[in-house]
Design an enzyme around this catalytic site. Sequence first.
Site, PDB file in Angstrom:
ATOM      1  CD  GLN B 123      -3.179   0.443   0.105  1.00 39.29           C
ATOM      2  OE1 GLN B 123      -2.765   1.543  -0.259  1.00 39.29           O
ATOM      3  NE2 GLN B 123      -4.416   0.033  -0.194  1.00 39.29           N
ATOM      4  CG  MET B 170      -6.828   4.253   4.188  1.00 37.43           C
ATOM      5  SD  MET B 170      -5.956   4.285   2.614  1.00 37.43           S
ATOM      6  CE  MET B 170      -5.412   5.964   2.575  1.00 37.43           C
ATOM      7  CD  GLU B 189     -17.621  -1.761   6.141  1.00 36.78           C
ATOM      8  OE1 GLU B 189     -16.856  -0.904   5.663  1.00 36.78           O
ATOM      9  OE2 GLU B 189     -17.517  -2.984   5.887  1.00 36.78           O
ATOM     10  NE  ARG B 194     -12.739  -4.217   8.546  1.00 38.76           N
ATOM     11  CZ  ARG B 194     -11.910  -4.022   7.539  1.00 38.76           C
ATOM     12  NH1 ARG B 194     -11.687  -2.786   7.107  1.00 38.76           N
ATOM     13  NH2 ARG B 194     -11.281  -5.018   6.970  1.00 38.76           N
ATOM     14  CB  THR B 257     -15.842  -0.185  -1.075  1.00 36.82           C
ATOM     15  OG1 THR B 257     -15.846   0.215  -2.452  1.00 36.82           O
ATOM     16  CG2 THR B 257     -17.199   0.130  -0.475  1.00 36.82           C
ATOM     17  CB  ALA B 259     -13.350  -0.197  -5.731  1.00 37.97           C
ATOM     18  CE1 TYR B 266     -17.365  -2.129  -4.156  1.00 37.18           C
ATOM     19  CE2 TYR B 266     -18.348  -4.207  -4.868  1.00 37.18           C
ATOM     20  CZ  TYR B 266     -18.460  -2.847  -4.605  1.00 37.18           C
ATOM     21  OH  TYR B 266     -19.652  -2.218  -4.779  1.00 37.18           O
ATOM     22  CB  CYS B 403      -1.490  19.714  10.056  1.00 43.18           C
ATOM     23  SG  CYS B 403       0.194  20.286  10.238  1.00 43.18           S
ATOM     24  N   GLY B 485      -3.339   2.500  -3.228  1.00 44.33           N
ATOM     25  CA  GLY B 485      -4.788   2.589  -3.233  1.00 44.33           C
ATOM     26  C   GLY B 485      -5.471   2.185  -4.527  1.00 44.33           C
TER      27      GLY B 485
HETATM   28  N1  LIG Z   1      -6.956   9.696  -0.249  1.00 40.12           N
HETATM   29  C1  LIG Z   1      -6.875   8.566  -0.916  1.00 40.12           C
HETATM   30  O1  LIG Z   1      -6.187   8.449  -1.867  1.00 40.12           O
HETATM   31  C2  LIG Z   1      -7.595   7.474  -0.375  1.00 40.12           C
HETATM   32  C3  LIG Z   1      -8.068   7.636   0.868  1.00 40.12           C
HETATM   33  C4  LIG Z   1      -8.745   6.625   1.432  1.00 40.12           C
HETATM   34  C5  LIG Z   1      -8.953   5.480   0.761  1.00 40.12           C
HETATM   35  N2  LIG Z   1      -8.529   5.325  -0.476  1.00 40.12           N
HETATM   36  C6  LIG Z   1      -8.814   4.103  -1.167  1.00 40.12           C
HETATM   37  O2  LIG Z   1     -10.099   3.733  -0.698  1.00 40.12           O
HETATM   38  C7  LIG Z   1     -10.165   2.345  -0.527  1.00 40.12           C
HETATM   39  C8  LIG Z   1     -10.479   1.961   0.908  1.00 40.12           C
HETATM   40  O3  LIG Z   1      -9.336   2.018   1.728  1.00 40.12           O
HETATM   41  P1  LIG Z   1      -9.372   1.343   3.149  1.00 40.12           P
HETATM   42  O4  LIG Z   1      -8.005   1.444   3.709  1.00 40.12           O
HETATM   43  O5  LIG Z   1     -10.463   1.891   3.950  1.00 40.12           O
HETATM   44  O6  LIG Z   1      -9.654  -0.186   2.788  1.00 40.12           O
HETATM   45  P2  LIG Z   1     -10.168  -1.345   3.732  1.00 40.12           P
HETATM   46  O7  LIG Z   1      -9.987  -2.609   2.985  1.00 40.12           O
HETATM   47  O8  LIG Z   1      -9.577  -1.237   5.087  1.00 40.12           O
HETATM   48  O9  LIG Z   1     -11.706  -1.030   3.882  1.00 40.12           O
HETATM   49  C9  LIG Z   1     -12.618  -1.202   2.850  1.00 40.12           C
HETATM   50  C10 LIG Z   1     -13.980  -1.392   3.485  1.00 40.12           C
HETATM   51  O10 LIG Z   1     -14.964  -1.492   2.474  1.00 40.12           O
HETATM   52  C11 LIG Z   1     -15.905  -2.484   2.866  1.00 40.12           C
HETATM   53  N3  LIG Z   1     -16.542  -2.957   1.661  1.00 40.12           N
HETATM   54  C12 LIG Z   1     -16.015  -3.683   0.652  1.00 40.12           C
HETATM   55  N4  LIG Z   1     -16.890  -3.868  -0.317  1.00 40.12           N
HETATM   56  C13 LIG Z   1     -18.051  -3.266   0.089  1.00 40.12           C
HETATM   57  C14 LIG Z   1     -19.321  -3.128  -0.498  1.00 40.12           C
HETATM   58  N5  LIG Z   1     -19.598  -3.636  -1.694  1.00 40.12           N
HETATM   59  N6  LIG Z   1     -20.252  -2.430   0.194  1.00 40.12           N
HETATM   60  C15 LIG Z   1     -19.975  -1.899   1.418  1.00 40.12           C
HETATM   61  N7  LIG Z   1     -18.788  -2.030   2.012  1.00 40.12           N
HETATM   62  C16 LIG Z   1     -17.821  -2.699   1.340  1.00 40.12           C
HETATM   63  C17 LIG Z   1     -15.074  -3.492   3.580  1.00 40.12           C
HETATM   64  O11 LIG Z   1     -15.838  -4.319   4.445  1.00 40.12           O
HETATM   65  C18 LIG Z   1     -14.065  -2.643   4.319  1.00 40.12           C
HETATM   66  O12 LIG Z   1     -14.485  -2.318   5.608  1.00 40.12           O
HETATM   67  C19 LIG Z   1      -8.844   1.801  -1.011  1.00 40.12           C
HETATM   68  O13 LIG Z   1      -8.970   1.459  -2.371  1.00 40.12           O
HETATM   69  C20 LIG Z   1      -7.921   2.963  -0.792  1.00 40.12           C
HETATM   70  O14 LIG Z   1      -6.786   2.876  -1.547  1.00 40.12           O
HETATM   71  C21 LIG Z   1      -7.827   6.321  -1.061  1.00 40.12           C
END
Ligand SMILES: NC(=O)c1ccc[n+]([C@@H]2O[C@H](COP(=O)([O-])OP(=O)(O)OC[C@H]3O[C@@H](n4cnc5c(N)ncnc54)[C@H](O)[C@@H]3O)[C@@H](O)[C@H]2O)c1
Lengths: 555, 555
Positions: B123, B170, B189, B194, B257, B259, B266, B403, B485
């Site tokens: 990651q 995240m 969610e 979670r 999520t 994705a 996902y 920050c 991500g």
């Molecule tokens: N600023 C950014 O660039 C940024 C910030 C945050 C997250 N992200 C991206 O967002 C995504 C999430 O990150 P994360 O660390 O929270 O991941 P994570 O795997 O910890 O959490 C994902 C969550 O989504 C839930 N989920 C999966 N499929 C689902 C669905 N169909 N319906 C409802 N819930 C569902 C899972 O149960 C899990 O709790 C990643 O792809 C991450 O890279 C990017």
Amino acid sequence: PRPVRAPRGNTLHCNGWHQEAALRMLCNNLDPETGEKPDELIVYGGTGKAARNWACFDALVLSLLNLENDETLLVQSGKPVGIVKTYPTAPRVLIANANLVPAWATWDYFHELEAKGLIMFGQMTAGSWIYIGTQGILQGTYETFAALAEKHFGGSLAGKITVTGGLGGMGGAQPLAITMNDGVAICVEVDRQRIQRRLDTRYLDVMVDDLNQAIAMARQAAAAKKPISIGLLGNCAEVLPEMVSMGFVPDVVTDQTSAHDELNGYVPAGIPYDEALSLRKKDPKRYIDMAMDSMAVHCRAILDMMQRGAVAFDYGNNLRGQALKRGVHNAFDFPGFVPAYIRPLFCEGEGPFRWAALSGDPQDIVVTDHALMEAFPEKTRMVRWLQMAEARVAHMGLPARICWLGYGERDKAGKIFNDLVRKGAVKAPLVIGRDHLDCGSVASPNRETEAMRDGSDAIADWPVLNALVNTASGASWVSFHHGGGVGIGYALHAGQVTVADGTDEGEVRVTTVLRNDPAMGIIRHADAGYNRAIEVAQERGVKIPMMPSQEKGRP
Amino acid sequence: PRPVRAPRGNTLHCNGWHQEAALRMLCNNLDPETGEKPDELIVYGGTGKAARNWACFDALVLSLLNLENDETLLVQSGKPVGIVKTYPTAPRVLIANANLVPAWATWDYFHELEAKGLIMFGQMTAGSWIYIGTQGILQGTYETFAALAEKHFGGSLAGKITVTGGLGGMGGAQPLAITMNDGVAICVEVDRQRIQRRLDTRYLDVMVDDLNQAIAMARQAAAAKKPISIGLLGNCAEVLPEMVSMGFVPDVVTDQTSAHDELNGYVPAGIPYDEALSLRKKDPKRYIDMAMDSMAVHCRAILDMMQRGAVAFDYGNNLRGQALKRGVHNAFDFPGFVPAYIRPLFCEGEGPFRWAALSGDPQDIVVTDHALMEAFPEKTRMVRWLQMAEARVAHMGLPARICWLGYGERDKAGKIFNDLVRKGAVKAPLVIGRDHLDCGSVASPNRETEAMRDGSDAIADWPVLNALVNTASGASWVSFHHGGGVGIGYALHAGQVTVADGTDEGEVRVTTVLRNDPAMGIIRHADAGYNRAIEVAQERGVKIPMMPSQEKGRP
Ligand SMILES: NC(=O)c1ccc[n+]([C@@H]2O[C@H](COP(=O)([O-])OP(=O)(O)OC[C@H]3O[C@@H](n4cnc5c(N)ncnc54)[C@H](O)[C@@H]3O)[C@@H](O)[C@H]2O)c1
Ligand SMILES: NC(=O)c1ccc[n+]([C@@H]2O[C@H](COP(=O)([O-])OP(=O)(O)OC[C@H]3O[C@@H](n4cnc5c(N)ncnc54)[C@H](O)[C@@H]3O)[C@@H](O)[C@H]2O)c1
């Protein structure tokens, strides 16, 4: 466009020798004696360039001339994009060329970005400013054919005929490398000027344009065990199948046309050369289509020759990959030169060690040659090479030399060179660098990392770590490239160049870089489970936290 | 598997604070308070890991405990592979995770290599040992929603309803970021645990499992302009289309999520959650197929909401890319959060500046918070954030704060922190690092570099240069990752972490790194032609050899 030539002598134009060396080696890459198409800033290998365009070249020169001794110049695909304050001991230049996010890493997309003026193809030593003309590759080619001769023919190519293609920037080394190993070479090349150029520099003995004549000359020389190299004007995709249908089977067959680039490299068959050149501009799609077809035909002819007894190997130009794309399912039946001949050397940390005399005086190279022969008398193949090189290799651009040295030897040589500068035994500092093709600096599944024992061919953490280690070790400049010999999508690799300026600080830099850089090769091959690399790590004290154990019966 | 917790206090276990900091932050990433699945070494973001396996973790710890002050540890995809001698001023650790030669850069191939134990998904901050729990992303999310509120709703989310998905490592920051901006959030969610976890840490206000109830609560709160965050148990690919067919249109819609990972991230719709989890193991092909279908449905619902007036944006998880693969041709009709809200900040060199108190004492963070508020009183959004963070954010693992600071501010803050350590105002050194999501450290065409003005989205020379610059500047550790991500194939990025240990040498390192690291952002955006970046370079003295001129009417 203007003729460029590196400054010579012991007078600084820049604020220090690290910048000065970068400036001279950048210019040297574009010296008409050295580079292939200096007017287009192309150094070698299809479109491998030293700077993105002439405006960028001028800005690079100006930046280097003014660069302070605690500043670092950042180069993005041949363009100087920034200057930051670092430390006197840090690299003076950091270079990244042709890198793309993987999902966008295709030639098509690259060419789109290139047309927008945003990116440059840096090959290996073109964009990293350490090309030294065909001698650079001559030595590697000499080592490869020597290893092949040892493996298949009892140590000599005498009486053996090798057929190959391409007399370009790198391929032009083949005829001399083969005759240095006492063999006979038929080198098929489509461009008459390229053949003439190799004649002029004495890398090639004769030019003919008739296949029958070439074969007759080759057979006669082979029968007499006399070395000769023959430049045959023609297209490989026509000549090789013809050889097969005539029943002519060489002892060795390989190829160094620029098959990695189906648009600006490989020339298709079935169309006169000059028409092919204009088709390239007029109808690139059709050109690519024809080139891909020709490569399939070419590769099949090599497979046929192998079937009939020839030793076949791929010489790192991705011909097999291209042919496979065009439906030649068994294209990878012949091995790459690395697993066949080079990897055992990599397990010793052996790799290209090249240097240039910033003085411009060929005598400085003679001094360094002799210093190495004295320091490593037990390395007989190296000693023989250095003697032959001194006798037969014409310098191109700044006087330079290359030989292969292993882990523990490169840093020793670096110290010797720094001492020569310190003592005034040479007239100006020496610059020590290498090709990106090294034991721990490249991920290239169709070439340097083909068929790794543990299946880690495509893992590119290694060249990244190599670039970071060389930066942390204080190389004068460090480069990280995508592409190179096998083309966009197929390789990532790193390089370093470091100046032996005769100072104490220079000694620390040169020995640190030249110890850690090949250490990456030992580490990478030990991690992949090569017994010899594990052994070398243990014998020579390379620290590996999770040292694997050796397994019987493996290399 | 065993519970891991970073050592606290002012006593060294290693030979120096740079190693000690790396050791503590590695452990902190796996602290049950911080990481998502520490038993599997997973920190966040699907399968983002801190070490390749437990044997590698143990070897990393041992290597760091013994590492000398002039040695550098090399980490290849979460495994310590070598230790080389460099300099006291060089980085102590160099890390490369998940890098692949582009033509092999697919999830399928990655999983093959992962199964062979050869590679690890890192990651951004998981494999680079600077994850600080959900607070890390909370601040970025706060900034994003604040920018969105400013752009679309006059500066506040009061009375506005946002629908989003995912409460993972995240995504879990979203509810609090939205209520901190006075808005109402419905967070869908699929995993009850979670949701519970976010309730426990006070990032989320309530959990419901009925859609109608969630909408009713949200509408009521919005009408009263009261902030509230609602965790709705359900699958986005079911809930969002249902919202659409009910005629419910939120003011804002986005998604977090995972994705980016269609197998381990996902969760597909049309199957109970626990059955999905076992299908993932039993029939991964079928799982992926269902997940891809669900993502298409999910994305279409977002497009529908946008059509009906919602402000839609992509939050960096590649949902659009996945949906496009599944035939949603207009998936990219809604913008990424970067071009929409973040890029203007990048042009100032603004980006994530995070730090942790190695003492383990939360009071040290209070001291640093106040020092920053004092040093930058004019940064009102930052001041407001720091006040709210102190009041509402529970620490996870080592006390930490984040920050956003710009070019010229980060090095100033670094010096302030080093002085606090020197004076004993905090009880142990501070470690300063950042996410890989920064202004000059990433190439990610679907996220950070989406829609660059010059079309250079996919050019990855920039993160390479960033990693090299941070190494040359003497960061304590430097990392270069593929994936993150948006997943394998879609991004390359670099990170640095540097220790403020209160010494003079520490001051030089911290200020050099924190000046040059964001300088890359100014350079990258000026090169792409952003007026504001060109201006900042000129105003604040960032050296750019071929400085472009500003063009009227452009950002
Ligand atoms: N600023 C950014 O660039 C940024 C910030 C945050 C997250 N992200 C991206 O967002 C995504 C999430 O990150 P994360 O660390 O929270 O991941 P994570 O795997 O910890 O959490 C994902 C969550 O989504 C839930 N989920 C999966 N499929 C689902 C669905 N169909 N319906 C409802 N819930 C569902 C899972 O149960 C899990 O709790 C990643 O792809 C991450 O890279 C990017
Ligand atoms: N050790 C290595 O890894 C290694 C060494 C040398 C070359 N290479 C690879 O070999 C290739 C050649 O390199 P180069 O620098 O010599 O390139 P180059 O472009 O300078 O030369 C290629 C030559 O091939 C000729 N040619 C093209 N198509 C032909 C055809 N169908 N028949 C006959 N001649 C044809 C061209 O006229 C040209 O002279 C590259 O792909 C390079 O990367 C690899």
